[in-house]
Motif scaffolding. Structure first.
Motif, PDB file in Angstrom:
ATOM      1  N   GLN A  93     -32.787  45.516  29.682  1.00 13.11           N
ATOM      2  CA  GLN A  93     -32.584  44.368  29.689  1.00 13.11           C
ATOM      3  C   GLN A  93     -33.128  43.667  28.466  1.00 13.11           C
ATOM      4  O   GLN A  93     -34.754  43.278  28.830  1.00 13.11           O
ATOM      5  CB  GLN A  93     -32.457  43.308  31.063  1.00 13.11           C
ATOM      6  CG  GLN A  93     -31.319  41.744  31.148  1.00 13.11           C
ATOM      7  CD  GLN A  93     -30.917  41.790  30.871  1.00 13.11           C
ATOM      8  OE1 GLN A  93     -29.770  42.332  30.933  1.00 13.11           O
ATOM      9  NE2 GLN A  93     -30.200  40.697  29.758  1.00 13.11           N
ATOM     10  N   GLU A 191     -28.285  40.040  19.272  1.00 11.80           N
ATOM     11  CA  GLU A 191     -27.613  40.156  20.401  1.00 11.80           C
ATOM     12  C   GLU A 191     -26.197  41.467  20.620  1.00 11.80           C
ATOM     13  O   GLU A 191     -26.007  41.195  22.024  1.00 11.80           O
ATOM     14  CB  GLU A 191     -27.209  38.786  20.490  1.00 11.80           C
ATOM     15  CG  GLU A 191     -28.079  37.773  20.518  1.00 11.80           C
ATOM     16  CD  GLU A 191     -28.878  38.074  21.617  1.00 11.80           C
ATOM     17  OE1 GLU A 191     -28.934  37.964  22.615  1.00 11.80           O
ATOM     18  OE2 GLU A 191     -30.116  38.162  21.496  1.00 11.80           O
ATOM     19  N   SER A 192     -25.350  41.469  19.828  1.00  8.53           N
ATOM     20  CA  SER A 192     -25.143  42.668  19.409  1.00  8.53           C
ATOM     21  C   SER A 192     -24.976  44.146  20.357  1.00  8.53           C
ATOM     22  O   SER A 192     -24.451  43.918  21.105  1.00  8.53           O
ATOM     23  CB  SER A 192     -24.164  42.135  18.661  1.00  8.53           C
ATOM     24  OG  SER A 192     -23.584  41.260  18.280  1.00  8.53           O
ATOM     25  N   GLN A 194     -27.491  44.224  22.115  1.00 12.35           N
ATOM     26  CA  GLN A 194     -28.445  44.214  23.604  1.00 12.35           C
ATOM     27  C   GLN A 194     -26.648  43.603  24.443  1.00 12.35           C
ATOM     28  O   GLN A 194     -26.920  45.140  25.181  1.00 12.35           O
ATOM     29  CB  GLN A 194     -29.398  42.714  23.939  1.00 12.35           C
ATOM     30  CG  GLN A 194     -30.103  42.810  24.769  1.00 12.35           C
ATOM     31  CD  GLN A 194     -30.550  43.921  24.889  1.00 12.35           C
ATOM     32  OE1 GLN A 194     -31.326  44.132  24.841  1.00 12.35           O
ATOM     33  NE2 GLN A 194     -30.074  44.488  26.812  1.00 12.35           N
ATOM     34  N   SER A 195     -25.528  43.233  23.528  1.00 13.84           N
ATOM     35  CA  SER A 195     -24.794  43.063  24.672  1.00 13.84           C
ATOM     36  C   SER A 195     -23.806  44.542  24.811  1.00 13.84           C
ATOM     37  O   SER A 195     -23.969  44.815  26.041  1.00 13.84           O
ATOM     38  CB  SER A 195     -23.913  41.766  24.129  1.00 13.84           C
ATOM     39  OG  SER A 195     -22.656  42.189  24.861  1.00 13.84           O
ATOM     40  N   ALA A 196     -23.994  45.497  23.488  1.00 17.07           N
ATOM     41  CA  ALA A 196     -23.005  46.373  23.942  1.00 17.07           C
ATOM     42  C   ALA A 196     -24.141  47.501  25.607  1.00 17.07           C
ATOM     43  O   ALA A 196     -23.697  48.436  26.126  1.00 17.07           O
ATOM     44  CB  ALA A 196     -23.620  47.333  22.859  1.00 17.07           C
ATOM     45  N   ASN A 198     -26.655  46.496  27.334  1.00 15.66           N
ATOM     46  CA  ASN A 198     -26.316  46.196  29.036  1.00 15.66           C
ATOM     47  C   ASN A 198     -24.431  46.361  29.787  1.00 15.66           C
ATOM     48  O   ASN A 198     -24.889  46.732  30.317  1.00 15.66           O
ATOM     49  CB  ASN A 198     -26.109  44.254  29.111  1.00 15.66           C
ATOM     50  CG  ASN A 198     -27.132  43.583  28.665  1.00 15.66           C
ATOM     51  OD1 ASN A 198     -28.494  44.442  28.752  1.00 15.66           O
ATOM     52  ND2 ASN A 198     -27.153  42.622  27.653  1.00 15.66           N
ATOM     53  N   GLY A 199     -23.043  46.497  28.501  1.00 14.76           N
ATOM     54  CA  GLY A 199     -22.210  47.229  29.277  1.00 14.76           C
ATOM     55  C   GLY A 199     -22.613  48.419  29.391  1.00 14.76           C
ATOM     56  O   GLY A 199     -21.872  48.912  30.423  1.00 14.76           O
ATOM     57  N   LYS A 208     -18.415  46.309  25.387  1.00 20.52           N
ATOM     58  CA  LYS A 208     -18.795  45.179  24.947  1.00 20.52           C
ATOM     59  C   LYS A 208     -19.617  44.830  23.752  1.00 20.52           C
ATOM     60  O   LYS A 208     -20.348  45.343  23.494  1.00 20.52           O
ATOM     61  CB  LYS A 208     -19.324  44.218  25.767  1.00 20.52           C
ATOM     62  CG  LYS A 208     -19.030  44.265  27.097  1.00 20.52           C
ATOM     63  CD  LYS A 208     -20.479  43.069  28.662  1.00 20.52           C
ATOM     64  CE  LYS A 208     -19.660  43.311  29.631  1.00 20.52           C
ATOM     65  NZ  LYS A 208     -21.166  42.295  30.307  1.00 20.52           N
ATOM     66  N   GLY A 210     -18.443  44.430  20.531  1.00 24.85           N
ATOM     67  CA  GLY A 210     -17.963  43.110  19.527  1.00 24.85           C
ATOM     68  C   GLY A 210     -18.303  43.132  18.243  1.00 24.85           C
ATOM     69  O   GLY A 210     -18.051  44.104  17.322  1.00 24.85           O
TER      70      GLY A 210
END
Length: 523
Positions: A93, A191-192, A194-196, A198-199, A208, A210
């Motif tokens: 995270q 951020e993109s 990290q979002s990937a 996390n998903g 994710k 994005g």
């Protein structure tokens, strides 16, 4: 937060208390194997206080973390906190974003940091530590790697590594230096990325991707993103995404099944308008839902499949088009196409033999769908053919009583069920041709067939064996229709009116897009 004791291998230096961030006490060791001890918390833990081990569980004794680099930067602070966590998702995270941001901030200079768990009484000999830190990366239980190719020719490489021995990260730029614009673009992807991560790390996983897919072609020409993660059950889950200017591929292997996709824009010549592509994507998504319901497929896995398909098609919102892409002949040649990149995609689930009395009855789900386009000739004398296909093969057991869970065993009393087998095929084919810039051919053919066999058993005795099937095929000559629409469009343009060609075609696309349900193919 439970405190962590961290041993950082470094040359002893004097650090006044005033320079340390609030809540972190830093003391210099004076032993021959010099190190710095960092404690997160208000004060260093005493030897008799239980603290978190490498997986976040409380241990009986004190666990130290030997840190590869001395530092109290944002990335290291993130790692000091993350290493306490018990799950991969919690450990990763914020870590990917912090790594990417720090690489951009320091101008692309190499980053290598790790926290290695060692027993309280273990020696910290430098050579041995180096080997253990290397093994932490090489034999990581969970790993995420990310490679980004830049327009200037350099390559950005990142890695996140996690195991019960600790946590490690790497980042570097190879083959050149990043320009100021590339550094800025790199930071904007944090951020993109990290979002990937996390998903993929959550259970069940989600996609994710994005803005990670929306590469600025003036800065970046391709990427390669891989993840190998262990679920809480101990099963392995892998993910791979690769893309360049015109092709992209995705593969996800999870305990529930596998998803694979490959796309090719053929240099952008196949890509239609946004409305045209959205209509085709929407049609495919409805086909995917129908296949999942008809074949009793895994709903969560199909959601992943749909998300991947939707997101990978969104890449073409910014994909480069050829210089003459919007010429009259090229626009007209795409009238009967989907407007999407060619692709092949599949979703499969592991075969299961759930009935020990009849092991030949295998539960399964396999769905395949594709589009291929062939172009022949020059712009003035051009022919195109686009074929779309789908196949569904599925089988499953179903309880006769919807309120009673099916638990098949060798006892005939458990053998009250229906066994379904589905075999479906569908295809569509469109052809369009020009001779001396004159439209001379426009045809479309749709075909679909469905078959389902259902065997019903009561107390292990076969009660019925029923097969139902349906099929439909329709061929259409669309030349007159297209000529009229094009004539109306030319007239509207001469009068200075807005074109309605796109809206008129939108109402007709169901006549040539893929349709797997025979009942929906018009007679």
């Amino acid at each position: 937060m439970n405190p962590i004791t961290a041993i950082i291998r470094t040359t002893p230096t004097y650090m006044p208390a005033a320079t340390a961030p609030p809540g972190i006490a830093v003391t210099a060791a004076t032993s021959a194997a010099a190190s710095s001890e960092v404690s997160i918390g208000q004060s260093p833990p005493s030897a008799d206080i239980g603290i978190y081990n490498a997986k976040g569980a409380l241990g009986n004794g004190q666990v130290r973390y030997v840190w590869e680099q001395d530092g109290i930067d944002k990335l290291s602070l993130n790692m000091y906190s993350a290493i306490q966590a018990s799950s991969t998702a919690s450990r990763f995270q914020g870590l990917g974003a912090a790594l990417l941001e720090q690489l951009a901030t320091n101008g692309g200079q190499r980053i290598a940091q790790s926290g290695l768990a060692v027993d309280s009484g273990s020696a910290t000999e430098p050579t041995l530590l180096g080997l253990q830190q290397a093994r932490l990366r090489e034999f990581a239980t969970d790993r995420v790697t990310f490679t980004l190719n830049t327009a200037s020719g350099a390559t950005v490489s990142l890695g996140l590594f996690n195991s019960d021995r600790g946590l490690a990260v790497d980042a570097e730029v190879l083959g050149g230096e990043l320009t100021a614009s590339e550094l800025k673009g790199l930071a904007s992807m944090a951020e993109s990325f990290q979002s990937a991560v996390n998903g993929l790390a959550q259970e069940p996983p989600s996609l994710k991707l994005g803005a990670l897919l929306k590469l600025d072609p003036t800065l970046f020409t391709g990427l390669h993103f891989e993840a190998q993660l262990q679920t809480t059950s101990g099963a392995r889950q892998t993910f791979a995404l690769q893309m360049d200017e015109h092709t992209r591929s995705l593969e996800l292997q999870a305990p529930s099944g596998n998803v694979k996709m490959n796309f090719d824009t053929q240099g952008g010549v196949l890509l239609g308008s946004e409305a045209q592509r959205q209509a085709a994507v929407s049609n495919y998504l409805s086909q995917f839902d129908a296949a999942q319901q008809r074949g009793n497929g895994d709903e969560q896995l199909m959601t992943l499949f749909k998300d991947a398909f939707r997101q990978l098609n969104s890449v073409d919102d910014a994909t480069l088009r050829p210089a003459d892409h919007d010429s009259w002949s090229n626009r007209t040649s795409r009238l009967l196409l989907s407007g999407m990149a060619d692709f092949n995609a599949s979703l499969t689930t592991p075969e299961q033999r759930t009935n020990p009395m009849r092991p030949d009855e295998v539960d399964s789900f396999a769905y395949n769908v594709s589009q291929t386009t062939a172009r022949k000739g020059t712009a003035a004398n051009l022919s195109l053919q686009q074929d779309q296909q789908s196949t569904l093969k599925a089988a499953w057991h179903e309880s006769l009583n919807p309120w009673v869970e099916l638990r098949l065993n060798l006892d005939s009393e458990s053998q009250d069920y229906r066994y379904h087998e589905v075999r479906d095929e569908a295809s569509s084919s469109t052809r369009i041709g020009f001779v001396n810039n004159v439209l001379v051919e426009a045809t479309a053919t749709q075909q679909a067939s469905q078959q389902e066999r259902v065997r019903t058993y009561q107390k292990a005795e076969l009660q019925s064996d029923v097969t139902t099937s349906a099929s439909a095929e329709q061929s259409r000559d669309l030349l007159d229709t297209l000529e009229k629409l094009l004539a109306q469009d030319r007239q509207a343009r001469r009068l200075g009116l807005a074109s309605s060609l796109e809206q008129q075609l939108q109402a007709l696309r169901s006549l040539w897009l893929l349709q797997a349900n025979p009942a929906l193919i018009d007679a």
